[in-house]
Write an enzyme that holds these catalytic residues in place. Structure first.
Site, PDB file in Angstrom:
ATOM      1  N   ASN A  11     -33.353 -34.925  43.101  1.00 36.45           N
ATOM      2  CA  ASN A  11     -33.587 -35.114  44.640  1.00 36.45           C
ATOM      3  C   ASN A  11     -34.774 -34.352  44.834  1.00 36.45           C
ATOM      4  O   ASN A  11     -34.629 -33.229  45.258  1.00 36.45           O
ATOM      5  CB  ASN A  11     -32.493 -35.159  45.137  1.00 36.45           C
ATOM      6  CG  ASN A  11     -32.610 -35.627  46.891  1.00 36.45           C
ATOM      7  OD1 ASN A  11     -33.697 -35.826  47.250  1.00 36.45           O
ATOM      8  ND2 ASN A  11     -31.541 -35.435  47.625  1.00 36.45           N
ATOM      9  N   ARG A  90     -33.319 -39.814  43.054  1.00 32.61           N
ATOM     10  CA  ARG A  90     -33.283 -40.296  44.329  1.00 32.61           C
ATOM     11  C   ARG A  90     -34.368 -40.687  44.967  1.00 32.61           C
ATOM     12  O   ARG A  90     -35.372 -39.743  45.028  1.00 32.61           O
ATOM     13  CB  ARG A  90     -32.335 -39.330  45.332  1.00 32.61           C
ATOM     14  CG  ARG A  90     -32.259 -39.899  46.872  1.00 32.61           C
ATOM     15  CD  ARG A  90     -32.071 -38.725  47.649  1.00 32.61           C
ATOM     16  NE  ARG A  90     -31.797 -39.385  49.032  1.00 32.61           N
ATOM     17  CZ  ARG A  90     -32.239 -38.709  50.204  1.00 32.61           C
ATOM     18  NH1 ARG A  90     -32.890 -37.580  49.997  1.00 32.61           N
ATOM     19  NH2 ARG A  90     -32.144 -39.370  51.333  1.00 32.61           N
ATOM     20  N   HIS A 179     -28.953 -43.959  53.579  1.00 34.17           N
ATOM     21  CA  HIS A 179     -27.934 -43.586  53.069  1.00 34.17           C
ATOM     22  C   HIS A 179     -27.036 -44.639  52.252  1.00 34.17           C
ATOM     23  O   HIS A 179     -25.898 -44.559  51.885  1.00 34.17           O
ATOM     24  CB  HIS A 179     -26.966 -43.207  54.109  1.00 34.17           C
ATOM     25  CG  HIS A 179     -27.517 -41.930  54.954  1.00 34.17           C
ATOM     26  ND1 HIS A 179     -27.269 -41.923  56.379  1.00 34.17           N
ATOM     27  CD2 HIS A 179     -27.956 -40.933  54.621  1.00 34.17           C
ATOM     28  CE1 HIS A 179     -27.628 -40.734  56.879  1.00 34.17           C
ATOM     29  NE2 HIS A 179     -28.002 -40.186  55.739  1.00 34.17           N
ATOM     30  N   ARG A 240     -31.962 -35.499  65.475  1.00 38.41           N
ATOM     31  CA  ARG A 240     -32.771 -36.490  65.840  1.00 38.41           C
ATOM     32  C   ARG A 240     -32.124 -37.258  67.162  1.00 38.41           C
ATOM     33  O   ARG A 240     -30.770 -37.224  67.029  1.00 38.41           O
ATOM     34  CB  ARG A 240     -32.802 -37.748  64.492  1.00 38.41           C
ATOM     35  CG  ARG A 240     -33.688 -37.034  63.529  1.00 38.41           C
ATOM     36  CD  ARG A 240     -33.664 -38.218  62.297  1.00 38.41           C
ATOM     37  NE  ARG A 240     -34.109 -37.769  61.120  1.00 38.41           N
ATOM     38  CZ  ARG A 240     -33.534 -37.722  59.765  1.00 38.41           C
ATOM     39  NH1 ARG A 240     -32.277 -38.232  59.880  1.00 38.41           N
ATOM     40  NH2 ARG A 240     -34.033 -37.292  58.943  1.00 38.41           N
ATOM     41  N   GLU A 385     -23.063 -38.899  46.199  1.00 38.23           N
ATOM     42  CA  GLU A 385     -24.406 -39.753  45.811  1.00 38.23           C
ATOM     43  C   GLU A 385     -24.692 -39.142  44.620  1.00 38.23           C
ATOM     44  O   GLU A 385     -25.193 -40.225  43.847  1.00 38.23           O
ATOM     45  CB  GLU A 385     -25.294 -39.385  47.063  1.00 38.23           C
ATOM     46  CG  GLU A 385     -25.066 -39.941  48.218  1.00 38.23           C
ATOM     47  CD  GLU A 385     -25.819 -39.433  49.482  1.00 38.23           C
ATOM     48  OE1 GLU A 385     -27.020 -40.133  49.854  1.00 38.23           O
ATOM     49  OE2 GLU A 385     -25.789 -38.267  49.983  1.00 38.23           O
TER      50      GLU A 385
END
Length: 401
Positions: A11, A90, A179, A240, A385
């Site tokens: 990743n 990823r 996601h 965010r 993941e």
């Protein structure tokens, strides 16, 4: 799968490389590492082996290639190099080009590059990581696993924005979500935990961490999700803002004399839990501060929970019914307080929290946290993941599971 077959999961971010070596059959991480400050002269990599951490400076070019080469040498030192049979990457954005994971070819690389406009901070780093892995492991098949792919089953009425349609046809402006790899894993695990057929279930899954989103999953397929063209849309997150009136750009430009770039930076990196609390983006720190009477922390947690609860109601519309509400991600798996706040808002839908069960489902422990008379199961399912990426990689490269 024989005990010799391992998958390397990568990743790659703009200044980081995260990796894990996985025995897919045993669902076990044999070694992991994180390279930080990649591209800078003070770049370093930390290996985690048998629970112990070992930190090393990145030498040479200090870039993604240097990080992957350091990983390669560590694999050799541990006797794992020859056991790695494939590499899974990823990739944040696959646009509309990718609806599932795929073996990387030159054409796939060109398509990932074409999606840079949709993920300018992420896809270039993924490409660098793939190229570095191809250089370090030239004989191994490599697979791209896309965060956006799972959401490509959304119907048009869920992913279209109410803006001129030419912006979609010319520039691809629509909701893509994120996601997706986590949602796919958690949906499968939820069905297995409840001993139900995933193809006959409606569930709402909340992936809550510093980045947070929520998705409606019906019969194993994404029906709607909260993140949009970018990860800024939707829930309140660590830094965010989530949903906000887009006219804030013109308002702040006129009154605060801020540029588009300054406003975008603020909404992505200075807002959310951090902006509301003026303290931290860490939910754990905010919970502790709120318990000690910090008003900003209290407000941040309340806004986070309220926005999430409203979104659960909306995702129930997308599903048409609800069999399970599932919490996952760092906050979702560990914040008993946040789960309690959210479910209390949802009493109107007949969801009822079991206090003791909620307290027990933490730190990697899955479980049903609702009462027997709750209208739907409320659950905690830890995400993984990396395992999902490793499983896809093994399947697509012909490794025998």
């Amino acid at each position: 799968m024989s005990e010799q077959d391992l998958v390397l999961v990568l990743n790659c971010g703009s200044s980081s490389v995260k990796a894990a070596v996985m025995d897919v059959a045993e669902k076990e991480v044999l070694m992991s590492c994180l390279a930080e400050k990649v591209g800078n002269t003070d770049a370093f990599i930390t290996f985690k082996i048998n629970g112990e951490k070992h930190k090393h400076a990145l030498t040479g070019s200090h870039d993604h290639v240097a990080a992957v080469m350091a990983l390669l040498e560590q694999l050799k030192d541990l006797g794992l190099y020859d056991r790695v049979k494939a590499i899974g990457h990823r990739v944040v954005h696959g646009g509309e080009r990718f609806t599932q994971s795929t073996v990387i070819t030159p054409e796939v690389m060109r398509d990932i590059e074409a999606c840079i406009v949709l993920a300018p901070l992420h896809n270039p780093a993924h490409i660098l990581g793939i190229q570095a892995a191809q250089q370090a492991f030239p004989d191994l098949p490599q697979v791209a696993v896309f965060d956006t792919a799972f959401h490509q089953t959304m119907p048009p009425h869920a992913y279209h924005y109410a803006i001129p349609s030419t912006l979609y046809t010319r520039y691809g402006v629509r909701r893509y979500g994120a996601h997706g790899t986590s949602y796919r894993y958690v949906a499968q695990e939820t069905a297995a935990f409840l001993k139900r057929d995933i193809n006959e279930m409606s569930m709402v899954i909340a992936h809550l961490g510093n980045g947070a989103s929520i998705t409606a999953v019906k019969n194993g397929r994404s029906q709607d999700t909260s993140m949009g063209l970018t990860p800024l849309e939707g829930l309140v997150m660590g830094t965010r803002c989530g949903d906000i009136d887009p006219s804030i750009f013109s308002f702040l430009a006129a009154n605060a004399k801020m540029s588009i770039e300054q406003i975008t930076e603020m909404l992505n990196k200075e807002s959310g839990l951090l902006g509301l609390s003026n303290l931290s983006n860490d939910c754990r720190m905010l919970e502790e501060a709120a318990a000690n009477g910090h008003k900003g922390a209290e407000l941040a947690l309340d806004v986070f929970a309220y926005r999430l609860a409203k979104y659960v109601g909306g995702m129930m519309v997308a599903c048409g019914s609800l069999d399970a509400l599932v919490f996952t991600g760092g906050i979702g798996e560990n914040s008993t307080m946040m789960r309690e706040k959210v479910v209390n808002y949802l009493n109107v839908f007949g969801l009822i929290l079991d206090h003791d069960a909620n307290m027990e489902a933490c730190f990697g422990t899955p479980g049903v946290i609702s009462t027997a008379d709750s209208k739907a199961s409320v659950m905690v399912i830890p995400t993984n993941e990396e395992l999902m990426i490793a499983q896809d990689t093994a399947r697509l490269t012909g490794m025998h599971l």
